[in-house]
Design a protein around this motif. Structure first.
Motif, PDB file in Angstrom:
ATOM      1  N   TYR A  20     -17.013  12.232  26.589  1.00 58.18           N
ATOM      2  CA  TYR A  20     -16.120  12.617  25.353  1.00 58.18           C
ATOM      3  C   TYR A  20     -15.182  11.217  25.264  1.00 58.18           C
ATOM      4  CZ  TYR A  20     -17.351  17.303  26.462  1.00 58.18           C
ATOM      5  OH  TYR A  20     -18.271  18.369  26.451  1.00 58.18           O
ATOM      6  N   ILE A  21     -15.028  10.542  26.003  1.00 60.99           N
ATOM      7  CA  ILE A  21     -14.119   9.354  25.762  1.00 60.99           C
ATOM      8  C   ILE A  21     -14.946   8.212  25.015  1.00 60.99           C
ATOM      9  CG2 ILE A  21     -12.772   7.688  26.756  1.00 60.99           C
ATOM     10  CD1 ILE A  21     -11.938   9.788  28.991  1.00 60.99           C
ATOM     11  N   GLN A  22     -16.138   8.022  25.668  1.00 62.92           N
ATOM     12  CA  GLN A  22     -16.666   6.612  25.256  1.00 62.92           C
ATOM     13  C   GLN A  22     -18.111   6.886  24.268  1.00 62.92           C
ATOM     14  OE1 GLN A  22     -17.551   4.955  28.948  1.00 62.92           O
ATOM     15  NE2 GLN A  22     -15.522   4.122  29.376  1.00 62.92           N
ATOM     16  N   VAL A  23     -19.040   7.750  24.478  1.00 59.34           N
ATOM     17  CA  VAL A  23     -20.087   7.697  23.995  1.00 59.34           C
ATOM     18  C   VAL A  23     -20.225   8.672  22.912  1.00 59.34           C
ATOM     19  CG1 VAL A  23     -22.633   8.418  24.499  1.00 59.34           C
ATOM     20  CG2 VAL A  23     -20.958   7.269  26.366  1.00 59.34           C
ATOM     21  N   LEU A  24     -19.416   9.845  23.195  1.00 60.98           N
ATOM     22  CA  LEU A  24     -19.457  11.129  21.724  1.00 60.98           C
ATOM     23  C   LEU A  24     -19.203  10.469  20.381  1.00 60.98           C
ATOM     24  CD1 LEU A  24     -20.043  13.858  21.951  1.00 60.98           C
ATOM     25  CD2 LEU A  24     -17.848  14.437  22.064  1.00 60.98           C
ATOM     26  N   PRO A  25     -18.315   9.563  20.100  1.00 60.00           N
ATOM     27  CA  PRO A  25     -18.094   9.295  18.828  1.00 60.00           C
ATOM     28  C   PRO A  25     -19.499   8.290  18.254  1.00 60.00           C
ATOM     29  CG  PRO A  25     -16.049   8.536  20.211  1.00 60.00           C
ATOM     30  CD  PRO A  25     -17.238   9.062  20.983  1.00 60.00           C
ATOM     31  N   CYS A  26     -20.192   7.522  19.113  1.00 61.78           N
ATOM     32  CA  CYS A  26     -21.425   6.985  18.670  1.00 61.78           C
ATOM     33  C   CYS A  26     -22.488   7.999  18.318  1.00 61.78           C
ATOM     34  CB  CYS A  26     -21.618   5.899  19.748  1.00 61.78           C
ATOM     35  SG  CYS A  26     -20.525   4.518  19.944  1.00 61.78           S
ATOM     36  N   VAL A  27     -22.577   8.931  19.413  1.00 61.36           N
ATOM     37  CA  VAL A  27     -23.725  10.151  19.323  1.00 61.36           C
ATOM     38  C   VAL A  27     -23.424  10.703  17.850  1.00 61.36           C
ATOM     39  CG1 VAL A  27     -24.735  11.948  20.312  1.00 61.36           C
ATOM     40  CG2 VAL A  27     -24.087  10.139  21.507  1.00 61.36           C
ATOM     41  N   ARG A  28     -22.264  11.108  17.524  1.00 57.70           N
ATOM     42  CA  ARG A  28     -21.757  11.861  16.638  1.00 57.70           C
ATOM     43  C   ARG A  28     -22.143  11.209  15.340  1.00 57.70           C
ATOM     44  NH1 ARG A  28     -15.825  13.921  17.800  1.00 57.70           N
ATOM     45  NH2 ARG A  28     -16.320  15.480  19.281  1.00 57.70           N
ATOM     46  N   ILE A  29     -21.963   9.767  15.180  1.00 54.61           N
ATOM     47  CA  ILE A  29     -22.704   9.125  13.991  1.00 54.61           C
ATOM     48  C   ILE A  29     -23.961   8.906  13.851  1.00 54.61           C
ATOM     49  CG2 ILE A  29     -22.493   6.705  13.041  1.00 54.61           C
ATOM     50  CD1 ILE A  29     -19.692   6.342  14.230  1.00 54.61           C
ATOM     51  N   TRP A  30     -24.642   8.664  14.952  1.00 53.95           N
ATOM     52  CA  TRP A  30     -25.920   8.667  14.869  1.00 53.95           C
ATOM     53  C   TRP A  30     -26.851  10.012  14.709  1.00 53.95           C
ATOM     54  CZ3 TRP A  30     -25.918   5.948  20.396  1.00 53.95           C
ATOM     55  CH2 TRP A  30     -25.397   4.668  20.163  1.00 53.95           C
ATOM     56  N   SER A  31     -26.095  11.212  15.134  1.00 49.94           N
ATOM     57  CA  SER A  31     -26.754  12.604  15.044  1.00 49.94           C
ATOM     58  C   SER A  31     -26.578  12.835  13.621  1.00 49.94           C
ATOM     59  CB  SER A  31     -26.334  13.503  15.891  1.00 49.94           C
ATOM     60  OG  SER A  31     -24.871  13.652  15.771  1.00 49.94           O
ATOM     61  N   ASP A  32     -25.493  12.110  12.981  1.00 52.43           N
ATOM     62  CA  ASP A  32     -25.272  12.778  11.448  1.00 52.43           C
ATOM     63  C   ASP A  32     -26.437  11.917  10.773  1.00 52.43           C
ATOM     64  OD1 ASP A  32     -23.204  14.351  11.913  1.00 52.43           O
ATOM     65  OD2 ASP A  32     -21.672  12.832  11.573  1.00 52.43           O
ATOM     66  N   LYS A  33     -26.944  10.791  11.083  1.00 48.73           N
ATOM     67  CA  LYS A  33     -27.861  10.209  10.125  1.00 48.73           C
ATOM     68  C   LYS A  33     -29.320  10.522  10.728  1.00 48.73           C
ATOM     69  CE  LYS A  33     -24.725   6.441   9.668  1.00 48.73           C
ATOM     70  NZ  LYS A  33     -24.712   4.781   9.821  1.00 48.73           N
ATOM     71  N   CYS A  34     -29.475  11.394  11.701  1.00 51.47           N
ATOM     72  CA  CYS A  34     -30.889  11.848  12.198  1.00 51.47           C
ATOM     73  C   CYS A  34     -31.539  12.877  11.273  1.00 51.47           C
ATOM     74  CB  CYS A  34     -30.573  12.258  13.481  1.00 51.47           C
ATOM     75  SG  CYS A  34     -32.190  12.989  14.373  1.00 51.47           S
ATOM     76  N   SER A  35     -32.829  12.653  11.056  1.00 50.47           N
ATOM     77  CA  SER A  35     -33.542  13.566  10.049  1.00 50.47           C
ATOM     78  C   SER A  35     -34.713  14.208  11.007  1.00 50.47           C
ATOM     79  CB  SER A  35     -33.747  12.879   8.786  1.00 50.47           C
ATOM     80  OG  SER A  35     -34.692  11.644   9.244  1.00 50.47           O
ATOM     81  N   SER A  36     -34.797  14.542  12.308  1.00 46.64           N
ATOM     82  CA  SER A  36     -35.675  14.931  13.077  1.00 46.64           C
ATOM     83  C   SER A  36     -36.110  16.295  12.610  1.00 46.64           C
ATOM     84  CB  SER A  36     -35.141  14.969  14.531  1.00 46.64           C
ATOM     85  OG  SER A  36     -36.314  15.644  15.063  1.00 46.64           O
ATOM     86  N   LYS A  37     -37.240  16.649  12.785  1.00 41.52           N
ATOM     87  CA  LYS A  37     -37.812  18.231  12.511  1.00 41.52           C
ATOM     88  C   LYS A  37     -37.046  19.083  13.506  1.00 41.52           C
ATOM     89  CE  LYS A  37     -42.077  18.004  15.362  1.00 41.52           C
ATOM     90  NZ  LYS A  37     -43.727  18.284  15.052  1.00 41.52           N
ATOM     91  N   TYR A  38     -36.630  18.579  14.492  1.00 41.78           N
ATOM     92  CA  TYR A  38     -35.903  19.656  15.434  1.00 41.78           C
ATOM     93  C   TYR A  38     -34.324  19.853  15.111  1.00 41.78           C
ATOM     94  CZ  TYR A  38     -40.085  18.872  18.006  1.00 41.78           C
ATOM     95  OH  TYR A  38     -41.579  18.735  18.613  1.00 41.78           O
ATOM     96  N   GLY A  39     -33.981  19.217  14.190  1.00 42.86           N
ATOM     97  CA  GLY A  39     -32.543  19.373  13.797  1.00 42.86           C
ATOM     98  C   GLY A  39     -31.694  17.900  13.981  1.00 42.86           C
ATOM     99  N   ARG A  40     -30.481  18.052  13.685  1.00 40.25           N
ATOM    100  CA  ARG A  40     -29.882  16.659  13.901  1.00 40.25           C
ATOM    101  C   ARG A  40     -29.379  16.660  15.184  1.00 40.25           C
ATOM    102  NH1 ARG A  40     -25.597  16.571   9.064  1.00 40.25           N
ATOM    103  NH2 ARG A  40     -24.847  18.154  10.456  1.00 40.25           N
ATOM    104  N   ARG A  41     -29.018  17.835  15.846  1.00 40.63           N
ATOM    105  CA  ARG A  41     -28.163  17.554  17.306  1.00 40.63           C
ATOM    106  C   ARG A  41     -29.209  17.768  18.448  1.00 40.63           C
ATOM    107  NH1 ARG A  41     -23.581  15.763  14.947  1.00 40.63           N
ATOM    108  NH2 ARG A  41     -22.620  17.295  13.812  1.00 40.63           N
ATOM    109  N   ARG A  42     -30.122  18.556  18.089  1.00 43.70           N
ATOM    110  CA  ARG A  42     -31.022  19.001  19.271  1.00 43.70           C
ATOM    111  C   ARG A  42     -31.575  17.942  20.179  1.00 43.70           C
ATOM    112  NH1 ARG A  42     -33.718  24.008  16.414  1.00 43.70           N
ATOM    113  NH2 ARG A  42     -31.901  25.499  16.550  1.00 43.70           N
TER     114      ARG A  42
END
Length: 82
Positions: A20-42
């Motif tokens: 929550y402190i270190q990694v989550l902001p980066c993962v949020r940015i990457w997942s917002d740009k993700c276009s996987s057939k399984y969804g953005r977050r899964r």
């Protein structure tokens, strides 16, 4: 035996708090740009849960791993792995 429980408890708390402190902001940015057939977050949820499972398993066997990597016998009371 009690010290191992406390050590494991602290490791679990840190493993749950650190993302929550270190990694989550980066993962949020990457997942917002993700276009996987399984969804953005899964894909990120799956990868994160697998990494945490591996880390918790390694923490559980850390004394045995240390013994296998050459810790001195006086630092290790008894080998309980395998």
């Amino acid at each position: 035996m009690v010290a191992a429980g406390v050590q494991f408890g602290w490791a679990m708390q840190l493993s749950l708090l650190t993302p929550y402190i270190q990694v989550l902001p980066c993962v949020r940015i990457w997942s917002d740009k993700c276009s996987s057939k399984y969804g953005r977050r899964r894909p990120f949820i799956l990868a994160g849960s697998l990494m945490i499972s591996v880390a918790v398993t390694i923490i559980g066997f850390s004394a045995d791993i240390g013994y296998l990597l050459g810790d001195a016998d006086e630092d290790h009371r008894n080998f309980k792995g395998t």
